[in-house]
Design a protein around this motif. Structure first.
Motif, mmCIF file in Angstrom:
data_model
loop_
_atom_site.group_PDB
_atom_site.id
_atom_site.type_symbol
_atom_site.label_atom_id
_atom_site.label_comp_id
_atom_site.label_asym_id
_atom_site.label_seq_id
_atom_site.Cartn_x
_atom_site.Cartn_y
_atom_site.Cartn_z
ATOM 1 N N LYS A 24 -32.989 -50.767 8.303
ATOM 2 C CA LYS A 24 -31.883 -50.030 8.929
ATOM 3 C C LYS A 24 -31.275 -50.784 10.109
ATOM 4 O O LYS A 24 -30.057 -50.831 10.252
ATOM 5 N N LYS A 25 -32.105 -51.373 10.961
ATOM 6 C CA LYS A 25 -31.580 -52.069 12.144
ATOM 7 C C LYS A 25 -30.847 -53.347 11.740
ATOM 8 O O LYS A 25 -29.826 -53.703 12.335
ATOM 9 N N ASP A 26 -31.352 -54.023 10.719
ATOM 10 C CA ASP A 26 -30.662 -55.206 10.206
ATOM 11 C C ASP A 26 -29.308 -54.811 9.612
ATOM 12 O O ASP A 26 -28.304 -55.468 9.864
ATOM 13 N N MET A 27 -29.273 -53.744 8.825
ATOM 14 C CA MET A 27 -28.011 -53.289 8.222
ATOM 15 C C MET A 27 -27.006 -52.863 9.291
ATOM 16 O O MET A 27 -25.813 -53.132 9.176
ATOM 17 N N LYS A 28 -27.494 -52.206 10.347
ATOM 18 C CA LYS A 28 -26.615 -51.817 11.446
ATOM 19 C C LYS A 28 -26.019 -53.065 12.105
ATOM 20 O O LYS A 28 -24.817 -53.123 12.385
ATOM 21 N N PHE A 29 -26.861 -54.069 12.346
ATOM 22 C CA PHE A 29 -26.386 -55.323 12.923
ATOM 23 C C PHE A 29 -25.339 -55.965 12.014
ATOM 24 O O PHE A 29 -24.292 -56.427 12.469
ATOM 25 N N SER A 146 -39.648 -53.452 15.485
ATOM 26 C CA SER A 146 -40.056 -52.818 14.240
ATOM 27 C C SER A 146 -38.818 -52.257 13.541
ATOM 28 O O SER A 146 -37.991 -51.588 14.166
ATOM 29 N N ASP A 147 -38.692 -52.548 12.264
ATOM 30 C CA ASP A 147 -37.583 -52.048 11.460
ATOM 31 C C ASP A 147 -38.146 -51.611 10.113
ATOM 32 O O ASP A 147 -38.517 -52.450 9.288
ATOM 33 N N GLU A 148 -38.252 -50.319 9.926
ATOM 34 C CA GLU A 148 -38.798 -49.753 8.680
ATOM 35 C C GLU A 148 -40.199 -50.311 8.375
ATOM 36 O O GLU A 148 -40.522 -50.604 7.226
ATOM 37 N N GLY A 149 -41.007 -50.492 9.424
ATOM 38 C CA GLY A 149 -42.375 -50.960 9.250
ATOM 39 C C GLY A 149 -42.520 -52.467 9.146
ATOM 40 O O GLY A 149 -43.621 -52.973 8.918
ATOM 41 N N HIS A 150 -41.429 -53.201 9.329
ATOM 42 C CA HIS A 150 -41.461 -54.662 9.282
ATOM 43 C C HIS A 150 -41.105 -55.204 10.664
ATOM 44 O O HIS A 150 -40.293 -54.606 11.377
ATOM 45 N N LEU A 151 -41.684 -56.351 11.041
ATOM 46 C CA LEU A 151 -41.308 -57.000 12.297
ATOM 47 C C LEU A 151 -40.090 -57.875 12.062
ATOM 48 O O LEU A 151 -40.094 -58.749 11.189
ATOM 49 N N LEU A 152 -39.045 -57.653 12.850
ATOM 50 C CA LEU A 152 -37.760 -58.321 12.680
ATOM 51 C C LEU A 152 -37.359 -58.998 13.985
ATOM 52 O O LEU A 152 -37.449 -58.393 15.060
ATOM 53 N N THR A 153 -36.937 -60.247 13.891
ATOM 54 C CA THR A 153 -36.446 -61.001 15.040
ATOM 55 C C THR A 153 -35.008 -61.429 14.762
ATOM 56 O O THR A 153 -34.716 -62.002 13.713
ATOM 57 N N PHE A 154 -34.109 -61.126 15.695
ATOM 58 C CA PHE A 154 -32.703 -61.509 15.579
ATOM 59 C C PHE A 154 -32.531 -62.895 16.212
ATOM 60 O O PHE A 154 -32.796 -63.072 17.404
#
Length: 168
Positions: A24-29, A146-154
């Motif tokens: 979700k956070k990636d899609m928002k970005f 955390s993004d849907e249970g995954h670690l995400l780095t921008f």
């Protein structure tokens, strides 16, 4: 021109003509970064969208077969792509996939927005590893979230030697 992509820890980007993760956070970005801009993609990427053309963007599909896609401008080659996007500011153009289009156009981009997931997504298709390319440097990286249970780095990478499209 820019590019935007989400990759797994092996720089994988897709399997079965889809994304590796639903984030979700990636899609928002992605939405916030590309809305009102020009998005350049291959035919398979366009066809993977459940609702067709991405709204509130100029959709440009690079397709050497010359097919047409509802809501999108189709170009057959890089020369036609260059003509099509030349009317837009370069910072408003985003390459969004898939693997063959990224491979073709990555070094023609000045900025890469790479969102990294800290796990193996079992990819079939991969993005060029910018950490191994001399012309690309990591400019910034967020703290992992955390993004849907995954670690995400921008991450943001800069290309020190942008190749012109007309050199393709």
């Amino acid at each position: 021109m820019n590019l935007i992509v989400v990759v797994d820890k092996n720089w994988g980007i897709g399997k079965n003509n889809g994304l590796l993760f639903s984030l979700k956070k990636d899609m928002k970005f992605f939405r916030e970064t590309t809305t009102g801009k020009v998005v350049v993609m291959g035919a398979n990427t366009f066809l993977s969208f459940p609702n067709g053309a991405l709204p509130n963007r100029v959709n440009v599909v690079l397709d050497d077969k010359g097919r047409t896609f509802d809501g999108a401008l189709t170009v057959r080659d890089v020369a036609a792509l260059q003509r099509a996007i030349s009317i837009y500011p370069p910072q408003d153009v985003f390459v969004i996939g898939g693997a063959s289009v990224y491979a073709l156009l990555a070094d023609c981009c000045s900025t890469a927005y790479v969102n990294k997931v800290a796990e193996d997504g079992g990819a079939q298709l991969f993005f060029p590893n910018l950490d191994q390319r001399e012309n690309w440097t990591l400019q910034s990286a967020s703290e992992p979230i955390s993004d849907e249970g995954h670690l995400l780095t921008f991450c943001v990478y800069r290309n020190e030697r942008v190749k012109p499209l007309d050199a393709k």
